[in-house]
Design a protein around this motif. Sequence first.
Motif, short mmCIF file in Angstrom:
data_model
loop_
_atom_site.label_atom_id
_atom_site.label_comp_id
_atom_site.label_asym_id
_atom_site.label_seq_id
_atom_site.Cartn_x
_atom_site.Cartn_y
_atom_site.Cartn_z
N VAL A 328 0.85 -1.19 0.00
CA VAL A 328 0.00 0.00 0.00
C VAL A 328 0.89 1.24 0.00
CG1 VAL A 328 -1.64 1.33 1.37
CG2 VAL A 328 -1.94 -1.14 1.12
N GLY A 329 0.56 2.18 -0.90
CA GLY A 329 1.36 3.39 -1.03
C GLY A 329 2.35 3.32 -2.18
N ALA A 330 2.56 2.10 -2.73
CA ALA A 330 3.48 1.96 -3.87
C ALA A 330 2.82 2.49 -5.14
CB ALA A 330 3.86 0.50 -4.06
N ILE A 331 3.62 3.01 -6.05
CA ILE A 331 3.12 3.47 -7.35
C ILE A 331 3.37 2.37 -8.37
CG2 ILE A 331 3.37 5.21 -9.17
CD1 ILE A 331 4.26 7.16 -7.02
N VAL A 332 2.33 2.02 -9.13
CA VAL A 332 2.44 0.92 -10.08
C VAL A 332 1.85 1.31 -11.44
CG1 VAL A 332 2.36 -0.89 -8.31
CG2 VAL A 332 0.22 -0.05 -9.31
N SER A 348 -5.67 -12.19 0.44
CA SER A 348 -5.67 -13.52 -0.18
C SER A 348 -4.77 -13.60 -1.41
CB SER A 348 -7.11 -13.91 -0.57
OG SER A 348 -7.63 -13.00 -1.52
N ASP A 349 -4.45 -12.45 -2.01
CA ASP A 349 -3.59 -12.45 -3.19
C ASP A 349 -2.91 -11.09 -3.31
OD1 ASP A 349 -2.33 -12.58 -5.64
OD2 ASP A 349 -4.02 -13.53 -6.67
N SER A 350 -1.62 -11.03 -2.91
CA SER A 350 -0.91 -9.75 -2.87
C SER A 350 -0.70 -9.14 -4.25
CB SER A 350 0.46 -9.94 -2.19
OG SER A 350 1.26 -10.85 -2.92
N LEU A 351 -0.90 -9.94 -5.31
CA LEU A 351 -0.73 -9.42 -6.67
C LEU A 351 -1.99 -8.73 -7.18
CD1 LEU A 351 1.25 -12.35 -8.35
CD2 LEU A 351 2.15 -10.21 -7.43
N LYS A 352 -3.06 -8.76 -6.37
CA LYS A 352 -4.33 -8.21 -6.83
C LYS A 352 -4.94 -7.23 -5.82
CE LYS A 352 -5.34 -12.25 -9.68
NZ LYS A 352 -6.27 -13.37 -9.96
N PRO A 353 -4.23 -6.14 -5.52
CA PRO A 353 -4.78 -5.14 -4.61
C PRO A 353 -5.76 -4.23 -5.34
CG PRO A 353 -2.67 -4.41 -5.40
CD PRO A 353 -2.90 -5.77 -6.02
N GLU A 354 -6.27 -3.23 -4.62
CA GLU A 354 -7.05 -2.16 -5.24
C GLU A 354 -6.10 -1.02 -5.55
OE1 GLU A 354 -11.15 0.30 -4.27
OE2 GLU A 354 -9.66 0.08 -2.68
N VAL A 355 -6.20 -0.46 -6.76
CA VAL A 355 -5.28 0.60 -7.20
C VAL A 355 -6.06 1.87 -7.53
CG1 VAL A 355 -3.56 1.27 -8.91
CG2 VAL A 355 -3.65 -1.10 -8.11
N LYS A 356 -5.61 2.99 -7.02
CA LYS A 356 -6.21 4.29 -7.32
C LYS A 356 -5.47 4.88 -8.53
CE LYS A 356 -7.05 8.87 -5.25
NZ LYS A 356 -6.82 9.70 -4.06
N CYS A 357 -6.08 4.81 -9.70
CA CYS A 357 -5.45 5.25 -10.94
C CYS A 357 -5.76 6.71 -11.23
CB CYS A 357 -5.91 4.38 -12.10
SG CYS A 357 -5.37 2.66 -11.95
N TYR A 363 -1.42 7.49 -22.95
CA TYR A 363 -1.86 8.74 -23.56
C TYR A 363 -1.13 9.97 -23.02
CZ TYR A 363 -5.61 5.73 -25.19
OH TYR A 363 -6.31 4.70 -25.78
N LYS A 364 -0.24 9.73 -22.03
CA LYS A 364 0.57 10.80 -21.44
C LYS A 364 -0.29 11.97 -20.93
CE LYS A 364 4.61 9.61 -24.24
NZ LYS A 364 5.09 8.72 -23.19
N ARG A 365 -1.30 11.63 -20.14
CA ARG A 365 -2.17 12.66 -19.57
C ARG A 365 -2.81 12.14 -18.30
NH1 ARG A 365 -7.48 11.37 -20.46
NH2 ARG A 365 -7.96 9.97 -22.20
N PHE A 366 -3.27 13.09 -17.46
CA PHE A 366 -4.03 12.70 -16.28
C PHE A 366 -5.40 12.20 -16.71
CE2 PHE A 366 -0.95 15.68 -14.44
CZ PHE A 366 -0.53 14.94 -13.33
N ILE A 367 -5.96 11.29 -15.94
CA ILE A 367 -7.30 10.75 -16.21
C ILE A 367 -8.17 10.95 -14.99
CG2 ILE A 367 -6.44 9.03 -17.86
CD1 ILE A 367 -6.58 6.95 -15.61
N ASP A 368 -9.48 10.79 -15.16
CA ASP A 368 -10.37 10.84 -14.01
C ASP A 368 -9.95 9.76 -13.02
OD1 ASP A 368 -11.86 12.85 -15.11
OD2 ASP A 368 -13.38 11.51 -15.97
N VAL A 369 -9.88 10.12 -11.76
CA VAL A 369 -9.47 9.15 -10.74
C VAL A 369 -10.43 7.97 -10.73
CG1 VAL A 369 -9.20 8.76 -8.27
CG2 VAL A 369 -8.32 10.86 -9.29
N LYS A 370 -9.86 6.78 -10.73
CA LYS A 370 -10.66 5.57 -10.79
C LYS A 370 -10.03 4.50 -9.91
CE LYS A 370 -12.49 2.18 -14.12
NZ LYS A 370 -12.49 1.76 -15.54
N PHE A 371 -10.83 3.87 -9.06
CA PHE A 371 -10.36 2.78 -8.23
C PHE A 371 -10.57 1.47 -9.00
CE2 PHE A 371 -11.08 6.10 -5.16
CZ PHE A 371 -10.01 5.96 -4.29
N ILE A 372 -9.48 0.73 -9.21
CA ILE A 372 -9.56 -0.52 -9.96
C ILE A 372 -9.19 -1.68 -9.05
CG2 ILE A 372 -8.57 -1.88 -11.86
CD1 ILE A 372 -8.26 0.66 -13.44
N ASP A 373 -10.10 -2.61 -8.90
CA ASP A 373 -9.85 -3.83 -8.12
C ASP A 373 -9.21 -4.84 -9.06
OD1 ASP A 373 -9.94 -6.18 -6.67
OD2 ASP A 373 -11.84 -5.68 -5.70
#
Length: 400
Positions: A328-332, A348-357, A363-373
Amino acid sequence: MKFDPDNSIKIPIKTLTVGMFVTAIEDSERVHLANAGRVSSKKAIQQLESSGIKFAWVDQSLSIEGSVFKPVGDELSDNIPRMVTTAKRKLSSRKVRQSTAAKIIRDAKELANKLLHDTFDDTALIVPDLERWAEDLISEALDDTDALHCVSALRNKDEYLLEHSVNVATLLVTFGKFLELPSDMLKEMAIGGIIHDVGKIKVDDKVLHKKGKLTLEEFEHMKLHQVYAEQIISEVAGISPISRDVCLMHHEKLDGKGYPNGLKGDEIPLHGRMSCIVDIYDALTADRCYKEGMSSADAFKVLLSLTPFHLDKDLVYKFINCVGIYPVGAIVELNDGKVGIVWTSNMSDSLKPEVKCFYSRKYKRFIDVKFIDLKDKRYRIEKAIAPCDLEIDARSFFDV
């Protein structure tokens, strides 16, 4: 545009029309938070229908004027999850947790600052303050470790000593919790973590903040911080043996080549071995005046390279499992080019966290913030990114 969950209503997908602002969709089993936006075409609606979507939540205030809404009747939705309420509670709960975590981190920095600058001038107050803070830290860690680590991931190289002490304490509690150590021991390790670098107050600033590699003479001077630490804490009543060990053993090595006492193997207790691992990991991942911080993945490689002669191999593997390959807190970066912050861990699976994108490298641009499970099979983490290797500043996105 900004949408408010309170403005969203649930409608059957067949009544969705072009121009309505969708905030979520629902199939027959679960609600999915959508990438919020206006419906642009009839084809988009047809695609939703063909995908098995039964309902949509739409924000009336952001939909085009003239849209006709036909909400699902209450009698039809009694047994269906309420996305609006759930989403709002989730966001509210997240904000409360991070606010609590942020206060604990702030309090810790104040304590660390007092230790590093007041030099235990008033020892009658230092230990009780440390104990109260450690109890708050343990309480929060037992309740929500993710919030603590997301807040502590925000770093400032000019405050390295403060933040390093706080992070070592936090990581020790997290690690100890993972190993199921008793709460009294967690408390004593937290105190040891917050005071572990107190001896550096007596190190020459020119050596402490040198931007290049230390000379042999300078390194020997730096090592004296452990001697100074022992002198300082010996004058403080109430520091427990475990807290003392964490403070004085974090530079010892299993092969006896560490300092200050050259302890070997079993002469270094469990909590001492843990402090060695945590101290190195946090130092590797931090920005310093003379280097950029590593990604967590690269730091893990370094830790493993130091086993079994310097670090306990079994404990290093346990630490990696505890923190997670992508903590948590890492940038990916995800497989579709989105960049985000690991927001919530998946036990249950450390390779599948929730990520705040929040950014797209594609596209080299900011996007609308989206939480991806990442339990969603469409997404996977491509790689971890050290903050110094990211072309934009991500600090503002650590806030809820």
